[in-house]
Scaffold this motif. Structure first.
Motif, PDB file in Angstrom:
ATOM      1  N   GLY A 194      27.904 -34.056  14.493  1.00 19.76           N
ATOM      2  CA  GLY A 194      28.650 -32.805  14.578  1.00 19.76           C
ATOM      3  C   GLY A 194      27.753 -31.609  14.811  1.00 19.76           C
ATOM      4  O   GLY A 194      28.087 -30.710  15.598  1.00 19.76           O
ATOM      5  N   VAL A 195      26.600 -31.561  14.159  1.00 25.01           N
ATOM      6  CA  VAL A 195      25.678 -30.439  14.317  1.00 25.01           C
ATOM      7  C   VAL A 195      25.155 -30.362  15.742  1.00 25.01           C
ATOM      8  O   VAL A 195      25.142 -29.290  16.364  1.00 25.01           O
ATOM      9  CB  VAL A 195      24.512 -30.557  13.318  1.00 25.01           C
ATOM     10  CG1 VAL A 195      23.397 -29.575  13.681  1.00 25.01           C
ATOM     11  CG2 VAL A 195      25.003 -30.277  11.902  1.00 25.01           C
ATOM     12  N   PHE A 196      24.736 -31.484  16.298  1.00 29.06           N
ATOM     13  CA  PHE A 196      24.191 -31.474  17.652  1.00 29.06           C
ATOM     14  C   PHE A 196      25.260 -31.146  18.687  1.00 29.06           C
ATOM     15  O   PHE A 196      24.991 -30.451  19.669  1.00 29.06           O
ATOM     16  CB  PHE A 196      23.528 -32.816  17.974  1.00 29.06           C
ATOM     17  CG  PHE A 196      22.138 -32.943  17.422  1.00 29.06           C
ATOM     18  CD1 PHE A 196      21.070 -32.265  18.009  1.00 29.06           C
ATOM     19  CD2 PHE A 196      21.878 -33.702  16.297  1.00 29.06           C
ATOM     20  CE1 PHE A 196      19.788 -32.354  17.494  1.00 29.06           C
ATOM     21  CE2 PHE A 196      20.600 -33.809  15.773  1.00 29.06           C
ATOM     22  CZ  PHE A 196      19.549 -33.135  16.374  1.00 29.06           C
ATOM     23  N   ILE A 197      26.480 -31.632  18.472  1.00 28.10           N
ATOM     24  CA  ILE A 197      27.576 -31.290  19.382  1.00 28.10           C
ATOM     25  C   ILE A 197      27.856 -29.792  19.321  1.00 28.10           C
ATOM     26  O   ILE A 197      28.091 -29.136  20.350  1.00 28.10           O
ATOM     27  CB  ILE A 197      28.840 -32.097  19.045  1.00 28.10           C
ATOM     28  CG1 ILE A 197      28.634 -33.563  19.435  1.00 28.10           C
ATOM     29  CG2 ILE A 197      30.066 -31.525  19.761  1.00 28.10           C
ATOM     30  CD1 ILE A 197      29.807 -34.460  19.097  1.00 28.10           C
ATOM     31  N   PHE A 198      27.814 -29.211  18.111  1.00 27.54           N
ATOM     32  CA  PHE A 198      28.080 -27.782  17.989  1.00 27.54           C
ATOM     33  C   PHE A 198      26.976 -26.963  18.642  1.00 27.54           C
ATOM     34  O   PHE A 198      27.262 -25.917  19.234  1.00 27.54           O
ATOM     35  CB  PHE A 198      28.227 -27.380  16.526  1.00 27.54           C
ATOM     36  CG  PHE A 198      28.566 -25.931  16.359  1.00 27.54           C
ATOM     37  CD1 PHE A 198      29.874 -25.505  16.492  1.00 27.54           C
ATOM     38  CD2 PHE A 198      27.581 -24.991  16.089  1.00 27.54           C
ATOM     39  CE1 PHE A 198      30.203 -24.158  16.355  1.00 27.54           C
ATOM     40  CE2 PHE A 198      27.898 -23.649  15.951  1.00 27.54           C
ATOM     41  CZ  PHE A 198      29.213 -23.239  16.087  1.00 27.54           C
ATOM     42  N   PHE A 199      25.715 -27.383  18.541  1.00 26.25           N
ATOM     43  CA  PHE A 199      24.636 -26.666  19.207  1.00 26.25           C
ATOM     44  C   PHE A 199      24.894 -26.603  20.713  1.00 26.25           C
ATOM     45  O   PHE A 199      24.724 -25.562  21.356  1.00 26.25           O
ATOM     46  CB  PHE A 199      23.293 -27.343  18.935  1.00 26.25           C
ATOM     47  CG  PHE A 199      22.756 -27.071  17.558  1.00 26.25           C
ATOM     48  CD1 PHE A 199      23.286 -26.071  16.773  1.00 26.25           C
ATOM     49  CD2 PHE A 199      21.708 -27.823  17.047  1.00 26.25           C
ATOM     50  CE1 PHE A 199      22.792 -25.812  15.498  1.00 26.25           C
ATOM     51  CE2 PHE A 199      21.207 -27.580  15.772  1.00 26.25           C
ATOM     52  CZ  PHE A 199      21.752 -26.570  15.006  1.00 26.25           C
ATOM     53  N   PHE A 200      25.320 -27.729  21.292  1.00 31.86           N
ATOM     54  CA  PHE A 200      25.650 -27.760  22.719  1.00 31.86           C
ATOM     55  C   PHE A 200      26.864 -26.877  22.999  1.00 31.86           C
ATOM     56  O   PHE A 200      26.894 -26.120  23.975  1.00 31.86           O
ATOM     57  CB  PHE A 200      25.928 -29.196  23.156  1.00 31.86           C
ATOM     58  CG  PHE A 200      26.477 -29.312  24.559  1.00 31.86           C
ATOM     59  CD1 PHE A 200      25.643 -29.180  25.657  1.00 31.86           C
ATOM     60  CD2 PHE A 200      27.837 -29.546  24.763  1.00 31.86           C
ATOM     61  CE1 PHE A 200      26.152 -29.261  26.946  1.00 31.86           C
ATOM     62  CE2 PHE A 200      28.345 -29.643  26.046  1.00 31.86           C
ATOM     63  CZ  PHE A 200      27.500 -29.504  27.147  1.00 31.86           C
ATOM     64  N   LEU A 201      27.853 -26.956  22.139  1.00 26.71           N
ATOM     65  CA  LEU A 201      29.081 -26.178  22.310  1.00 26.71           C
ATOM     66  C   LEU A 201      28.799 -24.679  22.268  1.00 26.71           C
ATOM     67  O   LEU A 201      29.413 -23.896  23.006  1.00 26.71           O
ATOM     68  CB  LEU A 201      30.086 -26.552  21.224  1.00 26.71           C
ATOM     69  CG  LEU A 201      31.487 -25.936  21.307  1.00 26.71           C
ATOM     70  CD1 LEU A 201      32.188 -26.398  22.572  1.00 26.71           C
ATOM     71  CD2 LEU A 201      32.309 -26.332  20.084  1.00 26.71           C
ATOM     72  N   SER A 202      27.874 -24.257  21.421  1.00 28.42           N
ATOM     73  CA  SER A 202      27.562 -22.836  21.305  1.00 28.42           C
ATOM     74  C   SER A 202      26.984 -22.287  22.610  1.00 28.42           C
ATOM     75  O   SER A 202      27.256 -21.134  22.982  1.00 28.42           O
ATOM     76  CB  SER A 202      26.580 -22.598  20.155  1.00 28.42           C
ATOM     77  OG  SER A 202      25.333 -23.230  20.412  1.00 28.42           O
ATOM     78  N   ILE A 203      26.202 -23.098  23.304  1.00 23.98           N
ATOM     79  CA  ILE A 203      25.651 -22.685  24.605  1.00 23.98           C
ATOM     80  C   ILE A 203      26.778 -22.517  25.617  1.00 23.98           C
ATOM     81  O   ILE A 203      26.815 -21.554  26.383  1.00 23.98           O
ATOM     82  CB  ILE A 203      24.619 -23.714  25.105  1.00 23.98           C
ATOM     83  CG1 ILE A 203      23.427 -23.781  24.140  1.00 23.98           C
ATOM     84  CG2 ILE A 203      24.140 -23.360  26.508  1.00 23.98           C
ATOM     85  CD1 ILE A 203      22.430 -24.870  24.471  1.00 23.98           C
ATOM     86  N   VAL A 204      27.723 -23.449  25.593  1.00 24.26           N
ATOM     87  CA  VAL A 204      28.867 -23.393  26.508  1.00 24.26           C
ATOM     88  C   VAL A 204      29.703 -22.142  26.233  1.00 24.26           C
ATOM     89  O   VAL A 204      30.117 -21.435  27.158  1.00 24.26           O
ATOM     90  CB  VAL A 204      29.726 -24.663  26.366  1.00 24.26           C
ATOM     91  CG1 VAL A 204      31.014 -24.534  27.182  1.00 24.26           C
ATOM     92  CG2 VAL A 204      28.943 -25.882  26.810  1.00 24.26           C
TER      93      VAL A 204
END
Length: 222
Positions: A194-204
């Motif tokens: 979840g943390v790594f997905i959110f890091f990617f999501l924040s860039i998007v």
């Protein structure tokens, strides 16, 4: 554009630092093994302090990301700025104080619960809380009028009210959808995933509205 209020900026930065300071103060007193609520399969779960630290980094990163999004990204060119009054400037700080106060209190509550050894699914609470915040920001973007302080402030949105409107409608749908997905994901994803997905999501979330406004501008220019 009116210059930032240094005193208010320092207060917001203090809100970012309070949970970090609280965690640092009580870190050595936290239990080595953190009891969690039962998994969906019914088996008990135990979290380590390293898992908890990763969760805190996730929340600190979210808080810092929102600070920079509202404060610095993107920088406003004075020649393209939209004249607005004192009321908008006050709303700008009111919204930022609300966001960072909620995140600071939420993070401190999680730290306190862990320090007391209370069993709960800490990542679920974190993802749900952040998801609700992102959803709220997304809904707010939908009705945001052109200004120099809040929103997707690109050179192209500031030049055209229509580009501003279309960009913020797109950003609203994007942030609202991302918030709902974050809430749902909190019930199913592991902490690390979840943390790594959110890091990617924040860039998007930061990049797509900027790119979208640029494409709208070029489309209008033919």
């Amino acid at each position: 554009m009116k210059q930032p209020d240094l005193t208010k900026e320092l207060l917001i930065l203090a809100l970012l630092l309070v949970p970090m300071a609280y965690l640092a103060i009580i870190w050595n007193h936290l239990p080595t093994a953190i009891p969690a609520a039962a998994s969906p399969l019914g088996s008990p779960e135990i979290r380590s302090k390293s898992d908890f630290l990763l969760l805190m980094i996730f929340l600190f990163f979210t808080n810092g990301l929102l600070y920079f999004l509202f404060r610095y990204i993107p920088a406003v060119d004075e020649s393209q700025s939209v004249p607005k009054g004192e009321a908008v400037h006050k709303d700008y700080y009111r919204i930022r104080f609300l966001i960072h106060t909620c995140l600071a209190v939420f993070t401190c509550v999680i730290i306190f619960l862990v320090s007391q050894g209370n069993p709960f699914v800490m990542e679920r609470w974190a993802f749900v809380g952040v998801g609700i915040l992102i959803t709220g920001i997304g809904l707010y973007l939908r009705r945001l009028k052109p200004n120099n302080y809040i929103g997707v402030r690109t050179p192209w949105t500031l030049q055209s009210p229509q580009i501003w409107k279309e960009t913020h409608l797109m950003a609203s749908n994007l942030w609202t959808s991302a918030g709902i997905v974050t809430i749902i994901a909190g019930f199913f994803l592991s902490l690390i995933t979840g943390v790594f997905i959110f890091f990617f999501l924040s860039i998007v979330l930061a990049a797509l509205p900027y790119i979208y406004s640029f494409r709208l501008y070029n489309k209008d220019k033919g």
